[in-house]
Design a protein around this motif. Structure first.
Motif, PDB file in Angstrom:
ATOM      1  N   VAL A 170       3.860  37.085   9.790  1.00 27.35           N
ATOM      2  CA  VAL A 170       4.606  35.912   9.331  1.00 27.35           C
ATOM      3  C   VAL A 170       3.933  34.627   9.805  1.00 27.35           C
ATOM      4  O   VAL A 170       3.860  33.645   9.057  1.00 27.35           O
ATOM      5  CB  VAL A 170       6.068  35.988   9.812  1.00 27.35           C
ATOM      6  CG1 VAL A 170       6.791  34.663   9.581  1.00 27.35           C
ATOM      7  CG2 VAL A 170       6.804  37.110   9.091  1.00 27.35           C
ATOM      8  N   CYS A 171       3.423  34.617  11.043  1.00 28.06           N
ATOM      9  CA  CYS A 171       2.692  33.434  11.524  1.00 28.06           C
ATOM     10  C   CYS A 171       1.494  33.145  10.629  1.00 28.06           C
ATOM     11  O   CYS A 171       1.236  31.983  10.256  1.00 28.06           O
ATOM     12  CB  CYS A 171       2.243  33.645  12.965  1.00 28.06           C
ATOM     13  SG  CYS A 171       3.565  33.623  14.183  1.00 28.06           S
ATOM     14  N   GLY A 172       0.724  34.191  10.280  1.00 24.95           N
ATOM     15  CA  GLY A 172      -0.390  33.998   9.368  1.00 24.95           C
ATOM     16  C   GLY A 172       0.069  33.538   7.993  1.00 24.95           C
ATOM     17  O   GLY A 172      -0.557  32.674   7.367  1.00 24.95           O
ATOM     18  N   LEU A 173       1.198  34.092   7.522  1.00 24.43           N
ATOM     19  CA  LEU A 173       1.734  33.722   6.212  1.00 24.43           C
ATOM     20  C   LEU A 173       2.097  32.240   6.173  1.00 24.43           C
ATOM     21  O   LEU A 173       1.767  31.524   5.218  1.00 24.43           O
ATOM     22  CB  LEU A 173       2.966  34.584   5.917  1.00 24.43           C
ATOM     23  CG  LEU A 173       3.503  34.583   4.487  1.00 24.43           C
ATOM     24  CD1 LEU A 173       2.545  35.336   3.567  1.00 24.43           C
ATOM     25  CD2 LEU A 173       4.878  35.226   4.448  1.00 24.43           C
ATOM     26  N   VAL A 174       2.765  31.768   7.215  1.00 24.34           N
ATOM     27  CA  VAL A 174       3.135  30.352   7.283  1.00 24.34           C
ATOM     28  C   VAL A 174       1.880  29.477   7.354  1.00 24.34           C
ATOM     29  O   VAL A 174       1.775  28.461   6.658  1.00 24.34           O
ATOM     30  CB  VAL A 174       4.047  30.097   8.498  1.00 24.34           C
ATOM     31  CG1 VAL A 174       4.296  28.602   8.679  1.00 24.34           C
ATOM     32  CG2 VAL A 174       5.371  30.830   8.330  1.00 24.34           C
ATOM     33  N   GLY A 175       0.916  29.881   8.189  1.00 22.30           N
ATOM     34  CA  GLY A 175      -0.317  29.111   8.283  1.00 22.30           C
ATOM     35  C   GLY A 175      -1.065  29.041   6.973  1.00 22.30           C
ATOM     36  O   GLY A 175      -1.596  27.990   6.596  1.00 22.30           O
ATOM     37  N   GLY A 176      -1.120  30.153   6.237  1.00 24.55           N
ATOM     38  CA  GLY A 176      -1.798  30.157   4.954  1.00 24.55           C
ATOM     39  C   GLY A 176      -1.071  29.328   3.911  1.00 24.55           C
ATOM     40  O   GLY A 176      -1.689  28.599   3.126  1.00 24.55           O
ATOM     41  N   PHE A 177       0.255  29.437   3.889  1.00 28.03           N
ATOM     42  CA  PHE A 177       1.039  28.693   2.900  1.00 28.03           C
ATOM     43  C   PHE A 177       0.969  27.188   3.149  1.00 28.03           C
ATOM     44  O   PHE A 177       0.957  26.403   2.199  1.00 28.03           O
ATOM     45  CB  PHE A 177       2.491  29.159   2.937  1.00 28.03           C
ATOM     46  CG  PHE A 177       3.303  28.740   1.751  1.00 28.03           C
ATOM     47  CD1 PHE A 177       3.317  29.499   0.591  1.00 28.03           C
ATOM     48  CD2 PHE A 177       4.053  27.570   1.781  1.00 28.03           C
ATOM     49  CE1 PHE A 177       4.064  29.107  -0.520  1.00 28.03           C
ATOM     50  CE2 PHE A 177       4.797  27.165   0.688  1.00 28.03           C
ATOM     51  CZ  PHE A 177       4.809  27.945  -0.471  1.00 28.03           C
ATOM     52  N   ARG A 178       0.893  26.788   4.401  1.00 31.04           N
ATOM     53  CA  ARG A 178       0.860  25.367   4.740  1.00 31.04           C
ATOM     54  C   ARG A 178      -0.542  24.910   5.124  1.00 31.04           C
ATOM     55  O   ARG A 178      -0.716  23.935   5.861  1.00 31.04           O
ATOM     56  CB  ARG A 178       1.820  25.087   5.908  1.00 31.04           C
ATOM     57  CG  ARG A 178       3.237  25.580   5.702  1.00 31.04           C
ATOM     58  CD  ARG A 178       3.902  24.990   4.482  1.00 31.04           C
ATOM     59  NE  ARG A 178       4.135  23.562   4.596  1.00 31.04           N
ATOM     60  CZ  ARG A 178       4.673  22.814   3.641  1.00 31.04           C
ATOM     61  NH1 ARG A 178       5.012  23.374   2.477  1.00 31.04           N
ATOM     62  NH2 ARG A 178       4.863  21.529   3.828  1.00 31.04           N
ATOM     63  N   HIS A 179      -1.571  25.595   4.604  1.00 33.65           N
ATOM     64  CA  HIS A 179      -2.929  25.287   5.027  1.00 33.65           C
ATOM     65  C   HIS A 179      -3.350  23.874   4.647  1.00 33.65           C
ATOM     66  O   HIS A 179      -4.161  23.257   5.338  1.00 33.65           O
ATOM     67  CB  HIS A 179      -3.912  26.301   4.428  1.00 33.65           C
ATOM     68  CG  HIS A 179      -4.119  26.155   2.949  1.00 33.65           C
ATOM     69  ND1 HIS A 179      -3.224  26.645   2.023  1.00 33.65           N
ATOM     70  CD2 HIS A 179      -5.121  25.567   2.238  1.00 33.65           C
ATOM     71  CE1 HIS A 179      -3.662  26.372   0.800  1.00 33.65           C
ATOM     72  NE2 HIS A 179      -4.799  25.724   0.899  1.00 33.65           N
ATOM     73  N   VAL A 180      -2.829  23.338   3.556  1.00 34.46           N
ATOM     74  CA  VAL A 180      -3.195  21.976   3.155  1.00 34.46           C
ATOM     75  C   VAL A 180      -2.715  20.980   4.198  1.00 34.46           C
ATOM     76  O   VAL A 180      -3.469  20.104   4.646  1.00 34.46           O
ATOM     77  CB  VAL A 180      -2.598  21.652   1.773  1.00 34.46           C
ATOM     78  CG1 VAL A 180      -2.903  20.203   1.387  1.00 34.46           C
ATOM     79  CG2 VAL A 180      -3.148  22.600   0.719  1.00 34.46           C
ATOM     80  N   GLU A 181      -1.455  21.114   4.615  1.00 28.40           N
ATOM     81  CA  GLU A 181      -0.911  20.219   5.625  1.00 28.40           C
ATOM     82  C   GLU A 181      -1.599  20.421   6.974  1.00 28.40           C
ATOM     83  O   GLU A 181      -1.855  19.454   7.704  1.00 28.40           O
ATOM     84  CB  GLU A 181       0.594  20.445   5.776  1.00 28.40           C
ATOM     85  CG  GLU A 181       1.410  20.076   4.554  1.00 28.40           C
ATOM     86  CD  GLU A 181       1.466  21.169   3.486  1.00 28.40           C
ATOM     87  OE1 GLU A 181       2.222  21.007   2.520  1.00 28.40           O
ATOM     88  OE2 GLU A 181       0.742  22.186   3.627  1.00 28.40           O
TER      89      GLU A 181
END
Length: 448
Positions: free
Chosen positions: A247-258
């Protein structure tokens, strides 16, 4: 006459953030090329997945080698499994942010379910093929169907002839029977089935709630030792424990632009420095490992530090890192800072590193499932060849190198058959100062 804009405005990704796969903002908004991007795909993640696969393969081979100097918790107190789970979440988050923006959440959910079902079929097929292989005399199939602990005791992990018993076959279908080298794929099946719910929360802007809930489940499972099922992956990778790094990786990937934008700020640069320093400290600590048991005993004494006293090392390991199954906070922090530092290093030195490592790691990282299955087929062969080799680490190291080259060939062949270009992309250096450069900005970088 009005002022001429410095760059063409980028399209948004549906979350209100400008996205450009090939460029990121530099000084005064000027675009800086990102040669590691191929469409929405970040090749740095592929390269790191390939290197994580090398760690997994070396650790699974039934003979030791000098590669242990780099793979057995030597880059920190992490293994290939922690890196793979976090990188998988990162890749899913990045890919499905674009998919949700382009086609909607239902299309993303459909793609994830199809992928999970495909992995499930592979898990079942591998278990049945391993059991079939074990029935052939002289083919060393037991390396896939049994697991041995440090004392030499063997445990059956794949039911013998499961097709002959409805109960045993049902166990295979429930993913309770699987080669121990492959059981982590069962974890991915469940994680991908749950990923649409997490992506729904992320698309609704509830990343904080998602992380808080995931962390609460993780801590509860670690505290009381929860395993939700009898699936084979639950023994080494309890679902409620291992969902958190995903989930940590998922959040990081989803918010990679920010996160990319934040990385260019003063606070972001300070955080990246912190990650690099922590990663170096953790690696130095890992090099002090004094344990004489496998697989640590295969590390040459010259490559062991003796700075941290053994009693201190054991106390820190037991209290902060813990063994891999229950994923202590130290492992989580080590995995996070290592990935941040590695991604930053790849951004700064992409051209040099992709030429040095990308020829092997990129194809393997782009076809990890095929390589993972292929390495299972090679394990019995290695087990059969080992007795005929000189009982020396150099010979076993050559055998490991041969296996890694075969797997590279399998990955390249699979990429060619699928019509994709294997290996690193062509890229030219760019003589432009990058605002987001780290530690500190180089005077003449080759682009991030």
């Amino acid at each position: 006459m009005g002022r001429r804009p410095l760059a063409k405005p980028a399209a948004t990704d549906g979350c209100g953030v400008a996205v450009n796969a090939a460029f990121e903002p530099g000084f005064e908004g000027a675009p800086v090329p990102r040669p590691w991007m191929r469409g929405p795909r970040d090749l740095r993640i592929d390269l790191l997945r390939g290197l994580a696969m090398a760690i997994v393969v070396v650790d699974h081979l039934p003979v030791p080698s000098h590669f242990a100097a780099l793979t057995v918790e030597r880059i920190g107190v992490v293994t290939g499994a922690e890196l793979f789970v976090a990188l998988s979440g990162l890749a899913v988050g990045m890919a499905h942010r674009h998919r949700i923006a382009r086609a909607g959440w239902l299309a993303s959910t459909s793609a994830l379910i199809r992928r999970a079902l495909m992995l499930y079929v592979v898990v079942v097929a591998v278990a049945l093929l391993a059991a079939l292989w074990a029935t052939v005399p002289g083919f060393h199939g037991q390396v896939l169907t049994t697991w041995s602990d440090e004392s030499g005791r063997s445990f059956q992990v794949v039911e013998a002839r499961p097709w002959a018993s409805p109960e045993a076959l049902a166990g295979v279908l429930r993913m309770e029977s699987s080669p121990w080298q492959f059981n982590i794929i069962g974890l991915y099946v469940v994680l991908l089935l749950l990923a649409p719910l997490a992506l729904r929360a992320l698309a609704a802007g509830r990343a904080g709630w998602l992380l808080a809930g995931s962390l609460a489940l993780h801590m509860w499972a670690v505290t009381i030792g929860v395993r939700l099922s009898d699936a084979a992956f639950e023994t080494p990778f309890p679902l409620l424990v291992w969902q958190f790094p995903f989930v940590c990786g998922l959040v990081g990937g989803f918010r990679h632009v920010e996160l990319t934008a934040f990385a260019g700020t003063s606070a972001g640069r300070a955080l990246r420095w912190f990650c690099v320093i922590c990663a170096a400290v953790f690696a130095a600590y890992a090099w002090n490992n004094p344990w004489p048991v496998a697989p640590y005993r295969h590390v040459h004494p010259v490559l062991r530090l003796h700075i941290v006293p053994e009693a201190w090392f054991n106390a820190i390991y037991a209290g902060f890192f813990r063994e891999r199954t229950w994923f202590g906070p130290g492992r989580l922090l080590n995995t996070a800072v290592l990935l941040v530092a590695a991604l930053d290093l790849l951004r700064l030195q992409w051209l040099a590193l992709v030429r040095g490592l990308g020829w092997w790691a990129l194809p393997v990282g782009q076809k990890t499932l095929v390589v993972f299955v292929a390495h299972l087929a090679l394990l019995p062969l290695v087990d059969a060849l080992a007795p005929y080799l000189p009982a020396r680490m150099l010979a076993f190291t050559a055998l490991h190198a041969a296996v890694l080259l075969v797997l590279w060939g399998v990955a390249r062949m699979t990429l060619r058959l699928s019509g994709r270009r294997p290996g690193p992309p062509a890229a030219k250096p760019v003589n432009r100062l990058d605002r987001a450069s780290s530690l500190p900005p180089p005077r003449s970088p080759a682009g991030p």
